[in-house]
Each structure stands twice: as structure tokens, then as C-alpha cells.
Motif scaffolding. Structure first.
Motif, PDB file in Angstrom:
ATOM      1  N   GLN A 242       0.854  -1.180   0.000  1.00  9.09           N
ATOM      2  CA  GLN A 242       0.000   0.000   0.000  1.00  9.09           C
ATOM      3  C   GLN A 242       0.897   1.239   0.000  1.00  9.09           C
ATOM      4  O   GLN A 242       1.739   1.406   0.887  1.00  9.09           O
ATOM      5  CB  GLN A 242      -0.921   0.021   1.221  1.00  9.09           C
ATOM      6  N   THR A 243       0.731   2.072  -1.007  1.00 10.37           N
ATOM      7  CA  THR A 243       1.595   3.249  -1.156  1.00 10.37           C
ATOM      8  C   THR A 243       0.916   4.293  -2.038  1.00 10.37           C
ATOM      9  O   THR A 243       0.182   3.938  -2.956  1.00 10.37           O
ATOM     10  CB  THR A 243       2.950   2.857  -1.782  1.00 10.37           C
ATOM     11  N   ALA A 246       2.457   4.519  -6.348  1.00 11.31           N
ATOM     12  CA  ALA A 246       2.259   3.225  -7.005  1.00 11.31           C
ATOM     13  C   ALA A 246       3.159   3.055  -8.227  1.00 11.31           C
ATOM     14  O   ALA A 246       3.746   1.994  -8.441  1.00 11.31           O
ATOM     15  CB  ALA A 246       0.793   3.056  -7.401  1.00 11.31           C
ATOM     16  N   GLU A 265      -7.316  -2.131  -5.416  1.00 10.97           N
ATOM     17  CA  GLU A 265      -7.383  -0.785  -4.850  1.00 10.97           C
ATOM     18  C   GLU A 265      -6.377   0.117  -5.561  1.00 10.97           C
ATOM     19  O   GLU A 265      -5.271  -0.319  -5.905  1.00 10.97           O
ATOM     20  CB  GLU A 265      -7.080  -0.814  -3.354  1.00 10.97           C
ATOM     21  N   ASP A 267      -4.435   2.485  -4.489  1.00 10.50           N
ATOM     22  CA  ASP A 267      -3.172   2.735  -3.795  1.00 10.50           C
ATOM     23  C   ASP A 267      -2.450   1.442  -3.419  1.00 10.50           C
ATOM     24  O   ASP A 267      -1.558   1.435  -2.572  1.00 10.50           O
ATOM     25  CB  ASP A 267      -3.398   3.577  -2.537  1.00 10.50           C
ATOM     26  N   HIS A 268      -2.860   0.304  -4.046  1.00 13.26           N
ATOM     27  CA  HIS A 268      -2.222  -0.973  -3.790  1.00 13.26           C
ATOM     28  C   HIS A 268      -1.415  -1.406  -5.014  1.00 13.26           C
ATOM     29  O   HIS A 268      -1.823  -1.163  -6.158  1.00 13.26           O
ATOM     30  CB  HIS A 268      -3.256  -2.065  -3.473  1.00 13.26           C
ATOM     31  N   ARG A 301       3.117   2.372   3.175  1.00 12.51           N
ATOM     32  CA  ARG A 301       2.087   2.499   4.216  1.00 12.51           C
ATOM     33  C   ARG A 301       1.531   1.147   4.658  1.00 12.51           C
ATOM     34  O   ARG A 301       0.848   1.055   5.668  1.00 12.51           O
ATOM     35  CB  ARG A 301       0.957   3.399   3.718  1.00 12.51           C
ATOM     36  N   GLY A 302       1.822   0.144   3.897  1.00 11.12           N
ATOM     37  CA  GLY A 302       1.389  -1.205   4.248  1.00 11.12           C
ATOM     38  C   GLY A 302       2.128  -2.207   3.389  1.00 11.12           C
ATOM     39  O   GLY A 302       2.401  -1.939   2.206  1.00 11.12           O
TER      40      GLY A 302
END
Length: 326
Positions: A242-243, A246, A265, A267-268, A301-302
């Protein structure tokens, strides 16, 4: 294909190019099985994949069109009379006399075994019924048994005498969840005592919980075989990132040799790597991937790694789904 190794003396079941044709239809297409002694071997595949036909050839119930079978180190069916007393089998559901009780049916089968001592017959029948949870129904006529009770009675029949090998075709068929758990515990206890157990099933959960080795059938062919751990290690892991960066993240991942996958998604970023992620192999480890992303200025972020499940692996091998809930 993953093959458990071993000499013939270490194998309870060994087949080479085992094939069965019915007219122009090929039911089993040249399978090579190697079942180690002392293992619980799961023979897994969708219904109609050739499992029962394979078992019938192994036990000498039908003749193969070509290929060979060895059971407990002996050639089949040439040594059938010497081998079968050492083997217990439950194939395609038990068949009993409906107007006799469960105990009477077992005494009848036991009396047909020339190696079974008559003096201990009653005690062995009672012990076998207790072991499968049918002691309370020993005197009840089989016509009043449920499907699950008949399946338990079939299991009891395989336990009347000590066996080196048990071959069980769909042993939990018709059982409720409690009965299924009891059969699993019984199989584990038999394996702990040194008996090799060969279990055919289309239920992934059953195989995963009780087996040490697995063979996967699809459309008459053996498409994979090995230990559970070996099958779990084959297949592509997925990296899920997750960022807000991208596009930059995709460039970094591609540069590391990962293959981009479709993300659900915006932002994935999702990518796959054949092996090594999250494990002890030579592939990229998660911390190395994250370090490369951070060095390139990607804001992370993930980050997670998903290993393929056994269900994913089997569906990829067979192109068909499996029943995974009992």
C-alpha cells in the motif's frame, strides 16, 4: 512432480505407469506412486478423477491395462494371496447383510479369514466395534444403521486383525462432524502404531489435517505428489504493497524480478515471486523488498506477503475446486 524417494523395501505401495482403459476411455493414465511405509498418504482429487479405479488396481480387484503394482514389497496380483491378509481395505462403501446385527456381520467376515483365530473372535469383534464408537449398536440390525454407522462398521471390519497397510476410500463419507473427528483420531493412532494408511478423499480439509504425504489426481493423471510441506512450498507468493507512489513502486518491484498482478485498490500494488519470500530459501526476503522500496523514495504504508494456500495449489493443479468445508 515431487516424488517421495526411497527404495522398494521402504515403500508400502509402489506403482509404475499404472494405466486402466475402458474401451477408448482412459480412466487412469500411467501413474507412478511411491507411498512410504509408516506414512498417512492422502490420495486427493475431485470425484471422477480416477482415485477409486487406481485403488481397485492396487488391491487386485481389477486388472490394469498396463503398468505394475507392488504392495508391501510384493508384486500384485501375482502375490495377492500372500499380501491381502496384511492389508485392510474399505473401498466404495461397506456391504453388509442388512438382517444381521453389526457384531454378527463382523463375526461372519472374520470367520471367512483363514488366518483369524476363532478363539479370540468375540473379543476382537467387540474391541473393533468399541474402537469406532459402535459398541452401543453391536446388537442392532444393520438395516437400522445410518450411512455413517455403516461406514464405521466398515472401518471396524478392517481392524479385526493387525494390518500393515490400510486402504480407505472416502472413510468419512456420511459421518457427522464428531464422527469425522473420531475417524481422524483413529487414523492418527494407527499411524503412530506403525500402520501405513492410504486415504482417498475429495475433501481438502480431511487430507490436510491427517496426512503426511499427498498425491493429487486430475482427469486420471497424477499431477503432483510429495509431502504436505513440499506442496505448500510450490507456487507463487504474493507481495501486497500500500503506497501513494504506485508507479514508482511498480518500477522497483519489476527491477527486483517480481511480476506485477492486478490490484483491486488504486493505492495498492500487487506482485508475485516464485519462491523464497517470507521463507528460508534464496529468494527475496520481505525486509529486502521494503529496503529497496524505501531507498527508491517509495512511501510504504502497508506491506504483506501472502503464501499460496493448499487450496490454491490444488485448484491450480487440477483446474477444479475442492470441497474444503465438512
Amino acid at each position: 512432480m515431487l516424488l517421495p524417494g526411497g527404495e522398494s523395501s521402504d515403500l508400502a505401495i509402489e506403482t509404475h505407469d499404472l494405466t486402466k482403459r475402458f474401451g477408448r476411455q482412459t480412466a487412469v493414465a500411467g501413474i507412478d506412486l511411491a507411498v512410504p511405509r509408516g506414512s498417512v498418504f492422502g490420495f486427493l482429487g475431485p470425484n471422477g478423477s480416477g482415485k477409486t479405479t487406481s485403488i481397485r488396481m492396487m488391491l487386485g480387484l481389477v486388472s490394469p491395462s498396463s503398468g505394475s503394482v507392488r504392495l508391501l514389497g510384493e508384486e500384485m496380483p501375482r502375490r495377492l494371496s500372500e499380501v491381502l491378509p496384511r492389508v485392510g481395505a474399505l473401498v466404495e462403501g461397506p456391504a453388509f447383510s442388512p438382517f444381521l446385527s453389526g457384531a454378527a456381520n463382523l463375526r461372519r467376515f472374520d470367520s471367512a479369514d483363514p488366518l483369524a483365530p476363532p478363539r479370540t473372535r468375540g473379543a476382537r469383534v467387540e474391541a473393533a466395534l468399541d474402537r469406532v464408537g459402535l459398541g452401543h449398536a453391536a446388537s442392532k440390525k444393520v438395516q437400522a444403521y445410518s450411512l455413517g454407522m455403516k461406514q464405521r462398521l466398515g472401518l471396524a471390519n478392517t481392524l479385526l486383525m493387525p494390518r500393515e497397510l490400510l486402504v480407505l476410500d472416502e472413510p468419512t463419507n456420511g459421518l457427522d462432524p464428531q464422527g469425522t473427528r473420531e475417524v481422524r483420531a483413529l487414523i492418527r493412532s494407527l499411524a503412530d502404531s506403525g500402520t501405513t494408511v492410504f486415504v482417498s478423499s475429495h475433501l481438502l480439509a480431511e487430507i490436510e489435517q491427517i496426512c503426511t504425504h499427498v498425491g493429487v489426481m486430475s482427469a486420471g493423471a497424477l499431477v503432483a505428489t510429495g509431502t504436505l510441506d513440499e506442496l505448500r512450498q510450490v507456487g507463487a507468493a504474493r507481495v501486497i504493497l500500500q503506497t501513494p507512489d504506485a508507479a514508482a513502486a511498480r518500477r522497483v518491484l519489476v527491477g527486483l524480478g517480481l511480476a506485477l498482478l492486478e490490484a483491486t485498490e488504486p493505492d495498492h500494488v500487487v506482485a508475485s515471486v516464485a519462491e523464497g519470500v517470507g521463507g528460508d530459501g534464496d529468494g527475496l526476503r520481505p525486509e529486502a523488498i521494503v529496503a529497496a522500496l524505501v531507498e527508491a523514495g517509495v512511501r510504504v504504508r502497508g506491506f504483506s506477503v501472502e503464501q499460496p494456500s493448499l487450496e490454491d495449489r490444488f485448484v491450480a493443479l487440477t483446474g477444479e475446486g475442492f470441497d474444503v468445508v465438512q
